[in-house]
Design a protein around this motif. Structure first.
Motif, short mmCIF file in Angstrom:
data_model
loop_
_atom_site.label_atom_id
_atom_site.label_comp_id
_atom_site.label_asym_id
_atom_site.label_seq_id
_atom_site.Cartn_x
_atom_site.Cartn_y
_atom_site.Cartn_z
N ARG A 35 -1.33 -13.47 -9.85
CA ARG A 35 -1.04 -12.28 -10.65
C ARG A 35 -0.35 -11.30 -9.71
NH1 ARG A 35 -5.26 -9.56 -14.20
NH2 ARG A 35 -6.38 -9.29 -12.23
N VAL A 36 0.88 -10.94 -10.04
CA VAL A 36 1.70 -10.09 -9.19
C VAL A 36 1.43 -8.64 -9.56
CG1 VAL A 36 4.07 -9.56 -8.49
CG2 VAL A 36 3.41 -11.92 -9.00
N LEU A 37 0.86 -7.88 -8.61
CA LEU A 37 0.29 -6.57 -8.92
C LEU A 37 0.73 -5.50 -7.93
CD1 LEU A 37 -3.29 -7.99 -9.58
CD2 LEU A 37 -1.67 -7.23 -11.34
N PRO A 38 1.95 -5.00 -8.06
CA PRO A 38 2.34 -3.88 -7.22
C PRO A 38 1.40 -2.69 -7.42
CG PRO A 38 4.23 -4.72 -8.45
CD PRO A 38 3.02 -5.38 -9.01
N MET A 39 1.19 -1.93 -6.36
CA MET A 39 0.26 -0.79 -6.43
C MET A 39 0.89 0.41 -5.73
SD MET A 39 -2.47 -2.00 -3.50
CE MET A 39 -1.85 -2.53 -1.90
N ASP A 40 0.26 1.56 -5.91
CA ASP A 40 0.74 2.81 -5.34
C ASP A 40 -0.16 3.20 -4.17
OD1 ASP A 40 1.62 5.33 -4.71
OD2 ASP A 40 1.32 6.18 -6.72
N LEU A 41 0.29 2.90 -2.95
CA LEU A 41 -0.51 3.24 -1.77
C LEU A 41 -0.64 4.75 -1.58
CD1 LEU A 41 0.31 0.75 1.14
CD2 LEU A 41 -1.87 1.07 -0.04
N GLY A 42 0.29 5.50 -2.17
CA GLY A 42 0.18 6.95 -2.10
C GLY A 42 -1.09 7.47 -2.75
N ARG A 43 -1.62 6.75 -3.73
CA ARG A 43 -2.91 7.10 -4.35
C ARG A 43 -4.08 6.52 -3.57
NH1 ARG A 43 -3.15 5.18 -10.31
NH2 ARG A 43 -5.34 5.74 -9.93
N ILE A 44 -3.85 5.41 -2.87
CA ILE A 44 -4.95 4.70 -2.21
C ILE A 44 -5.23 5.26 -0.83
CG2 ILE A 44 -5.59 2.45 -1.25
CD1 ILE A 44 -4.15 1.20 -3.69
N PHE A 45 -4.20 5.60 -0.06
CA PHE A 45 -4.41 6.09 1.31
C PHE A 45 -5.38 7.27 1.39
CE2 PHE A 45 -0.38 4.39 3.63
CZ PHE A 45 -1.03 3.20 3.87
N PRO A 46 -5.25 8.29 0.54
CA PRO A 46 -6.13 9.46 0.70
C PRO A 46 -7.62 9.16 0.53
CG PRO A 46 -4.24 10.00 -0.69
CD PRO A 46 -4.23 8.51 -0.50
N ILE A 47 -7.94 8.10 -0.20
CA ILE A 47 -9.37 7.79 -0.41
C ILE A 47 -9.85 6.64 0.46
CG2 ILE A 47 -9.36 8.69 -2.77
CD1 ILE A 47 -9.18 5.82 -3.79
N SER A 48 -8.94 6.08 1.29
CA SER A 48 -9.33 4.92 2.10
C SER A 48 -9.12 5.16 3.60
CB SER A 48 -8.53 3.69 1.66
OG SER A 48 -7.14 3.86 1.94
N GLY A 49 -8.72 6.36 3.96
CA GLY A 49 -8.55 6.66 5.38
C GLY A 49 -7.19 6.29 5.93
N GLY A 50 -6.27 5.85 5.08
CA GLY A 50 -4.95 5.47 5.54
C GLY A 50 -4.03 6.67 5.66
N LEU A 51 -3.00 6.52 6.47
CA LEU A 51 -2.01 7.58 6.64
C LEU A 51 -0.61 7.02 6.42
CD1 LEU A 51 -3.21 9.38 9.92
CD2 LEU A 51 -3.29 10.30 7.59
N PRO A 52 0.27 7.80 5.78
CA PRO A 52 1.68 7.39 5.71
C PRO A 52 2.24 7.27 7.11
CG PRO A 52 1.25 9.31 4.32
CD PRO A 52 0.02 9.09 5.13
N LEU A 53 3.22 6.39 7.27
CA LEU A 53 3.76 6.10 8.59
C LEU A 53 4.14 7.35 9.40
CD1 LEU A 53 4.62 3.96 10.65
CD2 LEU A 53 6.83 3.83 9.45
N PRO A 54 4.85 8.33 8.84
CA PRO A 54 5.26 9.48 9.66
C PRO A 54 4.09 10.32 10.18
CG PRO A 54 6.58 9.35 7.65
CD PRO A 54 5.45 8.38 7.49
N LYS A 55 2.93 10.18 9.56
CA LYS A 55 1.78 10.97 9.98
C LYS A 55 0.88 10.23 10.97
CE LYS A 55 1.51 13.87 5.85
NZ LYS A 55 0.65 14.36 4.75
N ARG A 56 1.22 9.00 11.31
CA ARG A 56 0.41 8.23 12.26
C ARG A 56 0.72 8.65 13.69
NH1 ARG A 56 1.51 2.39 9.36
NH2 ARG A 56 0.78 3.05 7.29
N ALA A 57 -0.24 8.45 14.56
CA ALA A 57 -0.08 8.82 15.96
C ALA A 57 1.10 8.05 16.58
CB ALA A 57 -1.35 8.51 16.73
N PRO A 58 1.80 8.66 17.54
CA PRO A 58 2.98 8.01 18.13
C PRO A 58 2.69 6.63 18.70
CG PRO A 58 2.88 10.31 18.80
CD PRO A 58 1.60 10.02 18.07
#
Length: 199
Positions: A35-58
């Motif tokens: 089952r091919v299921l694209p998702m929106d990580l923009g909704r998932i990161f804030p509740i799972s501790g993830g960060l968008p790439l530009p906000k990650r440590a160098p």
């Protein structure tokens, strides 16, 4: 009856790109369905501790580029670690893949997903561009009307539901493969996916 893999990903993920062809081959080898299921990580990161790439440590950003080069070379898969069109909005392509899965089936959606991922990471094309998405539909032999359909409320609702399903399954990154409720995160876990499917 074969197992089914729920395939959660974002269409701008290099890790999804690096695993996609091997995953598709594994499905063929084992007779598993998907089952091919694209998702929106923009909704998932804030509740799972993830960060968008530009906000990650160098140091994390630097190591990511190193690993992309390593995997590209080890797997012999062409990849530009810093492609021209990245970061790029993935929602238009995700909705298009969702529309194709709805109307043409998961096999067609897998084919389009592969083309979209290749467009970003090997061909340096802008998958946020509707013109590029239209070209990819043509190149994969799919109906051009899927692009207009992908912008309809029912497809957005399906995309939102897929994202919520990912959240409910504790998915936190892409790609993620879920088999019988068991989560496997990352293209470097495909060996474990294979073991599960062959068990």
């Amino acid at each position: 009856m074969g197992r089914t893999v729920d395939y959660y990903f974002v269409p701008q993920s290099p890790w999804t790109y690096l695993g996609h062809a091997r995953f598709a081959e594994l499905l063929r080898e084992t007779g598993a369905s998907v089952r091919v299921l694209p998702m929106d990580l923009g909704r998932i990161f804030p509740i799972s501790g993830g960060l968008p790439l530009p906000k990650r440590a160098p140091q994390r950003q630097s190591y990511r580029l190193l690993e992309l080069r390593r995997f590209s070379e080890a797997l012999d898969i062409p990849l530009h670690p810093e492609p021209q069109f990245f970061p790029v909005a993935g929602d238009p392509a995700a909705r298009l893949i969702t529309a194709v899965a709805q109307h043409d089936g998961d096999g067609a959606a897998m084919r389009l997903t592969g083309a979209v991922l290749t467009a970003v990471w090997a061909q340096q094309r802008d998958i946020a561009s509707l013109d590029v998405l239209a070209q990819l539909l043509t190149e994969t032999g799919l109906h051009e009307e899927r692009l207009a359909q992908s912008q309809q409320p029912d497809v957005q609702a399906r995309y939102d539901a897929q994202t919520q399903a990912a959240i409910d399954l504790n998915v936190f990154g892409a790609p993620s493969y879920v088999i019988d409720g068991e989560l496997f995160w990352g293209q470097d876990r495909l060996d474990f996916v294979a073991r599960k499917l062959r068990a």
